[in-house]
Design an enzyme around this catalytic site. Structure first.
Site, mmCIF file in Angstrom:
data_model
loop_
_atom_site.group_PDB
_atom_site.id
_atom_site.type_symbol
_atom_site.label_atom_id
_atom_site.label_comp_id
_atom_site.label_asym_id
_atom_site.label_seq_id
_atom_site.Cartn_x
_atom_site.Cartn_y
_atom_site.Cartn_z
ATOM 1 N N ASP A 129 -19.297 -108.375 19.403
ATOM 2 C CA ASP A 129 -19.677 -109.762 19.118
ATOM 3 C C ASP A 129 -20.032 -109.898 17.639
ATOM 4 O OD1 ASP A 129 -20.483 -112.438 20.518
ATOM 5 O OD2 ASP A 129 -22.101 -112.007 19.106
ATOM 6 N N ASN A 186 -20.130 -120.379 10.757
ATOM 7 C CA ASN A 186 -19.345 -121.625 10.864
ATOM 8 C C ASN A 186 -20.064 -122.782 10.190
ATOM 9 O OD1 ASN A 186 -16.900 -121.049 12.060
ATOM 10 N ND2 ASN A 186 -17.674 -121.210 14.141
ATOM 11 N N GLU A 218 -16.434 -115.827 19.604
ATOM 12 C CA GLU A 218 -16.502 -114.774 18.598
ATOM 13 C C GLU A 218 -16.656 -113.394 19.237
ATOM 14 O OE1 GLU A 218 -20.752 -116.341 19.100
ATOM 15 O OE2 GLU A 218 -18.705 -117.084 19.181
#
Length: 565
Positions: free
Chosen positions: A423, A431, A467
């Site tokens: 992860d 983002n 992700e």
């Protein structure tokens, strides 16, 4: 030669008298146009009858409204006379004596005349029961004092006698310029209802006189039960109550569908000088009942004729239309079942169906090629459905399929199977800081890195979602899986992708590692859960770290997850 010529003539005749021509011939003999014309004429007659009845009744209603206006005008005239007497009499006692002697016997629509002081208390009255009554809180009393004009109240019950009435009010100040008194009259609603009797006794017709609040003041004798009731509570009037009462026009009309399903036309007329309205309603269905019965009969006759002709047409069309269609449908069914040799016999079809048969036969020739192309396209779509376009790795669906396969193979050969759940740390902040385009670019770089490591380790990399990535390692024990996990973590660090909102200032990953030796007591989901648990632990240990989780069997065969390290 005679047979050839005869066959040619038959072919030409068959073309001329094709299906379309035959069906058109059947349509010509239908009597439906005549029946429809009769129905149309009856409909016109009904419309004219309704229009005539509406015009006639509207005229009667307008006369009734004029009569109500005259009643109100006469009341206003009496009150102005009393106001003049009160203003010129010079005292309460004298004006009261004149008041008691002045109630005209020729005006039965006035029940009582009253004089009230500025404080609203009745000083004198033609009916002593009203003397001393306080009217100061009455809206109509206050309105008359404020406006200085004639006022007609809404429906009310007079307090002493509880008699339905409306109050007519005129301030003496309108004549004298001083607001020392107000003259009033109680209006006899029974008399106002008598004026409307010419609107009653007619089937499908109703009429009421309403105040500004929509309460019925007067109605014909056959509708007297409506007096005192709000317009909203009358089933045939509730649909237009709001529209009629809120209209700024003195006169208006509208049509609507009542709750009982009847079509009604409504006219409303404002009584001049007041907020009262006379509302008249006509039930169009009852007015035009006779014509409606004729129309229903015409529809039944039309239905009978149509059914009769359709039965004949169906029998005639059985051979002309249905049989050819069934033949072509049977051929299409054989096509669908894979019989590509099926062909339509064109010599057994009407001329209009021959082009369709040719098209079907041509379709059969191309169907085999199209089927092969479709299978190839489906194979390509199946592959595409298992690929994540952003990272270039397998998607979750592709990963699940590969996991199920590797699980069965490891169980068959009694070998180890390891899983890395990976992860990206603080990816939401990434983002938010750099934007989604940079986020997608970051995931693409990570996908390329994992793809290279998977190729080196004979593993299978996939994007698990968002992700989160995973790396499936067949025939790999926990120790080796931890080493590969460290290689992945280090490889991501070497990418040096900037991440200023991370404590490491570059993009890092947390990795959960789990390994198992599949048997009957375990399932593939257990391996995923163990790797997820390890990933969760890695997140809580500060991220940018690798944490392992093993699957250990108990003696009874049940699976138990245990954290290692």
């Amino acid at each position: 030669m005679a047979n050839v010529s005869l066959n040619r003539k038959r072919a030409k005749l068959k073309q001329v008298l094709g299906i379309r021509a035959r069906l058109a011939l059947l349509a010509v003999i239908l009597v439906a146009p005549l029946m429809l014309e009769r129905i149309r004429s009856l409909e016109d007659a009904r419309v004219k009858q309704i229009a005539q009845a509406t015009t006639e009744f509207t005229t009667v209603a307008r006369h009734s409204a004029d009569a109500q206006r005259e009643v109100i005008s006469s009341v206003e005239t009496i009150l102005k006379s009393e106001a003049f007497i009160r203003a010129s009499a010079g005292g309460v006692s004298k004006s009261c004596d004149v008041l008691r002697a002045s109630l005209p016997t020729s005006l039965p629509w006035i029940r009582t005349l009253l004089i009230a002081g500025q404080d609203g208390r009745i000083q004198c009255s033609t009916n002593n029961m009203y003397v001393g009554l306080d009217l100061s809180d009455r809206p109509y009393f206050q309105q008359a004092q404020e406006t200085g004009r004639f006022v007609l109240s809404d429906f009310l019950l007079s307090k002493p006698a509880q008699t339905p009435t409306v109050m007519a009010v005129y301030p003496v100040s309108a004549l004298s310029g001083t607001s020392d008194a107000v003259v009033l009259a109680t209006v006899n609603l029974d008399w106002m209802s008598k004026i409307m009797n010419n609107l009653g006794g007619r089937s499908g017709i109703s009429a009421v006189l309403v105040d500004s609040a929509g309460t019925v003041l007067a109605a014909p004798a056959d509708q007297s039960s409506a007096v005192g009731r709000p317009l909203d509570n009358l089933p045939l009037m509730s649909a237009i109550a709001d529209m009629a009462l809120r209209s700024d026009q003195d006169e208006g009309s509208l049509s609507f569908l009542a709750v009982d399903g009847s079509h009604r036309a409504v006219s409303y007329i404002r009584i001049a000088g007041t907020n009262a309205r006379l509302i008249a309603s006509i039930d169009e269905d009852k007015v035009s009942a006779a014509v409606s019965r004729d129309i229903r009969t015409a529809y039944l006759q039309l239905a009978f004729v149509v059914v009769f002709v359709l039965l004949g047409a169906l029998i005639a069309a059985e051979k002309l239309v249905i049989k050819p269609i069934e033949m072509l449908a049977d051929m299409a069914k054989r096509f669908g079942e894979g019989d590509l040799s099926a062909r339509a016999a064109r010599n057994r079809l009407p001329a209009e169906f021959v082009p369709l048969a040719r098209a079907f036969n041509a379709m059969a020739a191309q169907l085999g090629q199209r089927e092969r192309e479709l299978i190839a396209s489906n194979d390509r779509l199946t592959v595409m459905a298992s690929i994540d376009m952003l990272s270039g790795l397998a998607n979750r669906r592709g990963f699940q399929s590969r996991l199920d396969f590797e699980w069965m193979r490891a169980q068959q050969y009694d070998s180890n199977l390891s899983l890395l759940m990976i992860d990206v740390d603080h990816f939401k902040l990434f983002n938010d800081t750099y934007g989604h385009l940079e986020g997608d670019s970051c995931l693409t770089r990570l996908g390329e890195t994992l793809s290279g490591i998977a190729a080196d380790t004979m593993g299978f990399a996939a994007r698990y979602g968002g992700e989160e990535f995973c790396l499936l390692l067949p025939n790999t024990d926990l120790t080796r899986a931890i080493e590969i996990g460290e290689n992945v973590r280090a490889a991501v660090l070497r990418l040096c992708l900037p991440h200023i909102t991370s404590s490491h200032m570059i993009v890092t990953v947390s990795i959960g590692v789990a390994a198992a030796r599949p048997d009957e007591a375990l399932r593939p989901g257990d391996l995923i859960e163990a790797a997820d648990a390890a990933l969760y632990a890695a997140k809580h240990r500060g991220r940018n770290t690798v944490v392992e989780h093993g699957l250990v069997q108990e003696s009874e065969g049940a699976a138990e997850m245990a954290m290692v390290g």
